[in-house]
Structure formats: structure tokens, C-alpha cells
Design a protein around this motif. Structure first.
Motif, mmCIF file in Angstrom:
data_model
loop_
_atom_site.group_PDB
_atom_site.id
_atom_site.type_symbol
_atom_site.label_atom_id
_atom_site.label_comp_id
_atom_site.label_asym_id
_atom_site.label_seq_id
_atom_site.Cartn_x
_atom_site.Cartn_y
_atom_site.Cartn_z
ATOM 1 N N VAL A 201 89.741 -51.132 1.384
ATOM 2 C CA VAL A 201 89.509 -49.935 0.572
ATOM 3 C C VAL A 201 88.592 -50.309 -0.580
ATOM 4 C CG1 VAL A 201 90.582 -48.261 -0.991
ATOM 5 C CG2 VAL A 201 91.702 -48.851 1.161
ATOM 6 N N VAL A 202 87.611 -49.458 -0.884
ATOM 7 C CA VAL A 202 86.681 -49.694 -1.983
ATOM 8 C C VAL A 202 86.712 -48.491 -2.912
ATOM 9 C CG1 VAL A 202 84.323 -50.279 -2.631
ATOM 10 C CG2 VAL A 202 85.231 -51.048 -0.423
ATOM 11 N N LEU A 203 87.186 -48.701 -4.137
ATOM 12 C CA LEU A 203 87.255 -47.640 -5.144
ATOM 13 C C LEU A 203 86.001 -47.688 -5.998
ATOM 14 C CD1 LEU A 203 90.273 -48.396 -4.379
ATOM 15 C CD2 LEU A 203 90.886 -47.516 -6.615
ATOM 16 N N GLY A 204 85.119 -46.712 -5.844
ATOM 17 C CA GLY A 204 83.871 -46.677 -6.593
ATOM 18 C C GLY A 204 82.739 -47.213 -5.753
ATOM 19 N N THR A 205 81.702 -46.392 -5.547
ATOM 20 C CA THR A 205 80.631 -46.800 -4.637
ATOM 21 C C THR A 205 79.267 -46.814 -5.328
ATOM 22 O OG1 THR A 205 80.485 -44.509 -3.846
ATOM 23 C CG2 THR A 205 81.854 -46.026 -2.585
ATOM 24 N N GLY A 206 79.242 -47.390 -6.527
ATOM 25 C CA GLY A 206 77.972 -47.698 -7.176
ATOM 26 C C GLY A 206 77.403 -48.964 -6.573
ATOM 27 N N GLY A 207 76.509 -49.635 -7.299
ATOM 28 C CA GLY A 207 75.874 -50.836 -6.770
ATOM 29 C C GLY A 207 76.859 -51.924 -6.391
ATOM 30 N N VAL A 208 77.865 -52.168 -7.233
ATOM 31 C CA VAL A 208 78.854 -53.205 -6.935
ATOM 32 C C VAL A 208 79.713 -52.789 -5.747
ATOM 33 C CG1 VAL A 208 80.877 -54.440 -7.798
ATOM 34 C CG2 VAL A 208 78.894 -54.117 -9.284
ATOM 35 N N GLY A 209 80.164 -51.519 -5.737
ATOM 36 C CA GLY A 209 80.977 -51.040 -4.631
ATOM 37 C C GLY A 209 80.248 -51.107 -3.302
ATOM 38 N N LEU A 210 78.966 -50.744 -3.286
ATOM 39 C CA LEU A 210 78.186 -50.842 -2.053
ATOM 40 C C LEU A 210 78.060 -52.286 -1.592
ATOM 41 C CD1 LEU A 210 75.328 -48.261 -2.757
ATOM 42 C CD2 LEU A 210 77.350 -47.946 -1.309
ATOM 43 N N THR B 216 87.277 -54.075 10.153
ATOM 44 C CA THR B 216 87.074 -52.995 11.120
ATOM 45 C C THR B 216 87.265 -51.609 10.518
ATOM 46 O OG1 THR B 216 89.363 -53.290 11.838
ATOM 47 C CG2 THR B 216 87.656 -54.378 13.126
ATOM 48 N N GLN B 217 87.974 -51.523 9.380
ATOM 49 C CA GLN B 217 88.178 -50.243 8.712
ATOM 50 C C GLN B 217 87.807 -50.406 7.246
ATOM 51 O OE1 GLN B 217 92.218 -48.739 8.641
ATOM 52 N NE2 GLN B 217 91.519 -46.618 8.717
ATOM 53 N N ILE B 218 86.784 -49.691 6.812
ATOM 54 C CA ILE B 218 86.301 -49.771 5.438
ATOM 55 C C ILE B 218 86.325 -48.364 4.854
ATOM 56 C CG2 ILE B 218 84.426 -50.495 3.920
ATOM 57 C CD1 ILE B 218 83.408 -52.295 6.216
ATOM 58 N N ILE B 219 87.256 -48.133 3.948
ATOM 59 C CA ILE B 219 87.477 -46.803 3.382
ATOM 60 C C ILE B 219 86.872 -46.742 1.984
ATOM 61 C CG2 ILE B 219 89.205 -45.076 2.748
ATOM 62 C CD1 ILE B 219 91.141 -46.576 4.667
ATOM 63 N N ALA B 220 85.867 -45.894 1.808
ATOM 64 C CA ALA B 220 85.201 -45.744 0.517
ATOM 65 C C ALA B 220 85.779 -44.541 -0.221
ATOM 66 C CB ALA B 220 83.700 -45.570 0.707
ATOM 67 N N ILE B 221 86.021 -44.703 -1.524
ATOM 68 C CA ILE B 221 86.604 -43.655 -2.353
ATOM 69 C C ILE B 221 85.716 -43.430 -3.567
ATOM 70 C CG2 ILE B 221 88.611 -42.987 -3.741
ATOM 71 C CD1 ILE B 221 90.242 -44.937 -1.953
ATOM 72 N N ASP B 222 85.401 -42.166 -3.852
ATOM 73 C CA ASP B 222 84.588 -41.843 -5.021
ATOM 74 C C ASP B 222 84.793 -40.373 -5.360
ATOM 75 O OD1 ASP B 222 82.328 -41.644 -6.953
ATOM 76 O OD2 ASP B 222 81.700 -43.546 -6.078
ATOM 77 N N ILE B 223 84.411 -39.997 -6.568
ATOM 78 C CA ILE B 223 84.455 -38.581 -6.960
ATOM 79 C C ILE B 223 83.112 -37.911 -6.730
ATOM 80 C CG2 ILE B 223 86.291 -38.915 -8.671
ATOM 81 C CD1 ILE B 223 84.121 -38.871 -10.855
ATOM 82 N N GLU C 292 78.320 -40.392 0.825
ATOM 83 C CA GLU C 292 77.365 -40.322 1.934
ATOM 84 C C GLU C 292 76.556 -41.609 2.015
ATOM 85 O OE1 GLU C 292 73.573 -37.587 3.418
ATOM 86 O OE2 GLU C 292 74.916 -36.845 1.847
ATOM 87 N N MET C 293 76.165 -42.123 0.864
ATOM 88 C CA MET C 293 75.446 -43.383 0.827
ATOM 89 C C MET C 293 76.341 -44.522 1.332
ATOM 90 S SD MET C 293 73.531 -45.277 -2.384
ATOM 91 C CE MET C 293 72.281 -43.995 -2.475
ATOM 92 N N ALA C 294 77.621 -44.476 0.977
ATOM 93 C CA ALA C 294 78.549 -45.540 1.384
ATOM 94 C C ALA C 294 78.606 -45.687 2.896
ATOM 95 C CB ALA C 294 79.939 -45.261 0.825
ATOM 96 N N THR C 295 78.533 -44.568 3.614
ATOM 97 C CA THR C 295 78.570 -44.649 5.078
ATOM 98 C C THR C 295 77.323 -45.343 5.621
ATOM 99 O OG1 THR C 295 77.556 -42.456 5.351
ATOM 100 C CG2 THR C 295 79.963 -42.560 5.223
ATOM 101 N N GLN C 296 76.209 -45.179 4.924
ATOM 102 C CA GLN C 296 74.973 -45.831 5.355
ATOM 103 C C GLN C 296 75.037 -47.345 5.154
ATOM 104 O OE1 GLN C 296 71.819 -43.864 3.178
ATOM 105 N NE2 GLN C 296 72.550 -41.831 3.749
#
Length: 372
Positions: free
Chosen positions: A192-201, A213-220, A226-230
């Protein structure tokens, strides 16, 4: 002979100016670097209020302009990546493989000899005829910077863009290293990744490289997700900023992970109230990682630690620059790690104010200052 260098200078009162400093020729163990690109992060903005004049910037790449007589690992003309956690390689921590928390040279470790939070005095740079400190010992928001030899890593890919190389210096290394070096994410695991700015990405990319195998991105921010999926996220959750401690999100995470919780969770938001939120996302005996360097006092519900959960607070992703920087460059070359794509916008030094505004408003995953 001293070189005039156009620089961003924090005044210590929340403001900065663009002006010239003078940089001396390198001493025996020093390297003069012509900066070509400097990445930006929130720490650079924080440096505006450190209470004293300082040459800003702690992410950067460039070309070796001159070397001291004792420097052997780089030569004039080499493309290099700057490293702010300069090791002495002699102290207790360095000898135990913890060069990023060197007891003698660290700009952030309390008790390091003569050093204070975020910056340290090194001779060789003057502003208006007075010595001026360089942010995190390197001060990369400057046309030239004079650094210790251990702050310079030769880029094994001389054709790599300076912009992409510059962001390795802190944000990318912190995220990637927190996964690979600190948490040691295992193949087949859930992350799980909380926050998908530069560090989160960078955490997401490190998890993908580690074969999670499972990477769950969380953000407001839906755009960030959308960028996290890329960048490798397999699932996303749009959070509500009114969800205290992200406990409602934690319930969603558990349902997505066999009602157990994830194996690993990484906090990359820099929001103090979310400092222990990863603990609510992980299974018993899982690992929670506080990546963003929260230092404020927070209240912790100890029930979140039940049972056998591990909570770690790594610095700089446990960076060993001579080993880790080339690995990241290799991942970049192979296409396993996206760096160019992380850079939302580039600026020249005269537009630093706009770059900060875009960063603070969440427009940029990563902004970079380019030098001619």
C-alpha cells in the motif's frame, strides 16, 4: 580564482533572492560541479525558513568542472549525480553500512560534529564577501557548487538527461530505497502506498521492481491516482481528507487483501496526522514504513501495533550512493523505472517562485530547474 555563480539564496525569513555567490577552487578532497539540473521537493521550500542565508537545493546533476588533487573517482567532464548524505566512511555508522546516517557528516542526524538540521557550514562559498552555507552541504540551485568528493557519484549513463538524473538525488532514492533497502519488499507481496507524489511514485516503482503483485495507491487527488497506475499501481483508492487516520480507507484495503491487510504499507504524504496510518493498513506481522520524514509530535493508538507489526522510519531509503545510484540508472536504462515521465514541468532559475507554487498546489509530480 573564484567563480561567480547565479544561485537561489534563502534569506531565512521565508523569502529568497536570485543573486550571485562566489565559489572557490576545489581543495584536495573537493569537486567543483557545473549544475545542469536540480530537482525540487518540499524540503527546498522549507529551507526558506531555516533562519539564515543559505544556497538552496539538495537534488542535482551536472558536469565535473574541476577536482582536488586527492580526487580519483571522477575526472573533469564526467556527468555526475549529487548525493546530500556525504559519508566519512570512518565512523561507527559508516563502518556498519549506514553511510546515510554518518555520525560525522550528516546534515540531519543530531549530534553529527558541527552540523545542524538541514544544512552545514563548508568553506568555499561566499555571498557578499561573507561565507554562506549550502543546503544539505551541496546547494544545487546554483550554476556551480563546491562539494566533498563523497557527494559526487559518476553517472554510468553519460547520455541520460540531466533532468532525470537530478531527481535520483533525493526523492527517487528515498522512495525506491525505502522499498528495496529498508522494508525489503518480497516477490508476490501486497503493498500500500499512501500519497502518490514524486516519492510515492518512486515507492510504487520500487515495489514493482521488487515483484510485488498487488500495489494499492491511495490519494485524495484523482489525477495523481491515474498517474500512479501508469507507474505500476494495480489498484487505487480515492481518499477523503476528512477520513481521520484513513481508517475507512484501511477497511477497504483489508477487503482487497483477503480481509487481512497488506504485507507492506508506505506513508509518503508528509501529513503528520497520517504518520501511523500505515499501521492500520497492514496485516499482523506486516511492515509499516514512514517515508516522508514526519518529525512532529503525534498521538498514537497502540492498538494499531497489534499484533507483531513492524514500524520503521528510514532516512533517505538507506542510501549507499555508490551502489544505489548506478542500480537506479540501470533500472532507468532497462525501462523498469520511469524518471522522465515523473517530471511534470521544467523551469529556469528565474521562475523558481512559480515552480514552488506548482509544487505546493499539487500540480507537479516533480518539478526540475534546468541550467544553461
Amino acid at each position: 580564482m573564484r567563480i561567480k555563480s547565479k544561485s537561489a539564496i534563502a534569506k531565512g525569513d521565508g523569502t529568497f533572492v536570485i543573486d550571485s555567490v562566489e565559489v572557490a577552487e576545489p581543495k584536495t578532497d573537493e569537486v567543483l560541479v557545473k549544475i545542469k539540473a536540480a530537482g525540487l521537493c518540499h524540503t527546498d521550500y522549507d529551507s526558506l525558513t531555516w533562519g539564515k542565508p543559505i544556497v538552496m537545493g539538495h537534488e542535482g546533476s551536472g558536469i565535473v568542472a574541476a577536482i582536488g588533487s586527492g580526487v580519483t573517482h571522477v575526472v573533469v567532464g564526467d556527468s555526475v549525480i549529487l548525493n546530500w548524505a556525504t559519508p566519512c566512511r570512518k565512523c561507527f555508522q559508516c563502518k556498519h553500512g549506514n553511510e546515510h546516517i554518518c555520525e560525522n557528516n550528516s546534515p540531519v542526524v543530531a549530534g553529527a560534529n558541527g552540523y545542524t538540521e538541514g544544512h552545514a557550514h563548508l568553506e568555499g562559498t561566499t555571498y557578499k564577501a561573507k561565507p554562506i552555507e549550502r543546503s544539505f552541504n551541496i546547494g544545487t540551485l546554483s550554476e556551480y557548487t563546491l562539494v566533498k568528493a563523497s557527494a559526487v557519484v559518476k553517472n554510468p549513463n553519460a547520455n541520460m538527461s540531466f533532468a532525470a538524473a537530478s531527481i535520483i538525488s533525493c526523492g527517487v532514492m528515498t522512495g525506491y530505497g525505502s522499498v528495496v533497502n529498508s522494508a525489503k519488499v518480497t516477490p508476490g507481496s501486497s503493498v500500500v502506498v499512501l500519497g502518490t507524489g514524486g516519492v510515492g511514485l518512486s515507492v510504487i516503482q520500487g515495489a514493482k521492481i521488487s515483484a510485488a503483485t498487488q500495489i494499492i495507491a491511495i490519494d485524495i487527488n484523482a489525477g495523481r491516482l491515474e498517474m500512479a497506475t501508469q507507474f505500476g499501481a494495480t489498484h487505487t483508492i480515492l481518499a477523503d481528507k476528512n477520513d481521520k487516520g484513513l481508517l475507512h480507507v484501511a477497511e477497504k484495503v483489508k477487503k482487497m487483501t483477503d480481509n487481512r491487510g497488506a504485507d507492506f504499507a508506505f506513508e509518503c504524504t508528509a501529513v503528520p496526522e497520517l504518520g501511523v496510518a500505515p499501521l492500520a493498513m497492514i496485516r499482523n506481522a506486516g511492515t509499516a514504513v514512514q517515508v516522508s520524514g514526519i518529525e512532529q509530535e503525534i498521538v498514537v493508538d497502540m492498538n494499531l501495533f497489534e499484533w507483531d507489526k513492524v514500524y520503521i522510519n528510514p532516512l533517505y531509503g538507506g542510501c549507499n550512493p555508490d551502489k544505489d545510484f548506478p542500480k537506479i540508472v540501470d533500472h532507468y536504462q532497462s525501462g523498469a523505472m520511469k524518471l522522465e515521465e515523473m517530471i511534470t514541468k521544467t523551469y529556469d532559475l528565474n521562475h523558481l517562485h512559480q515552480a514552488f507554487e506548482d509544487m505546493l498546489s499539487g500540480k507537479n509530480a516533480k518539478g526540475v530547474i534546468l541550467f544553461d
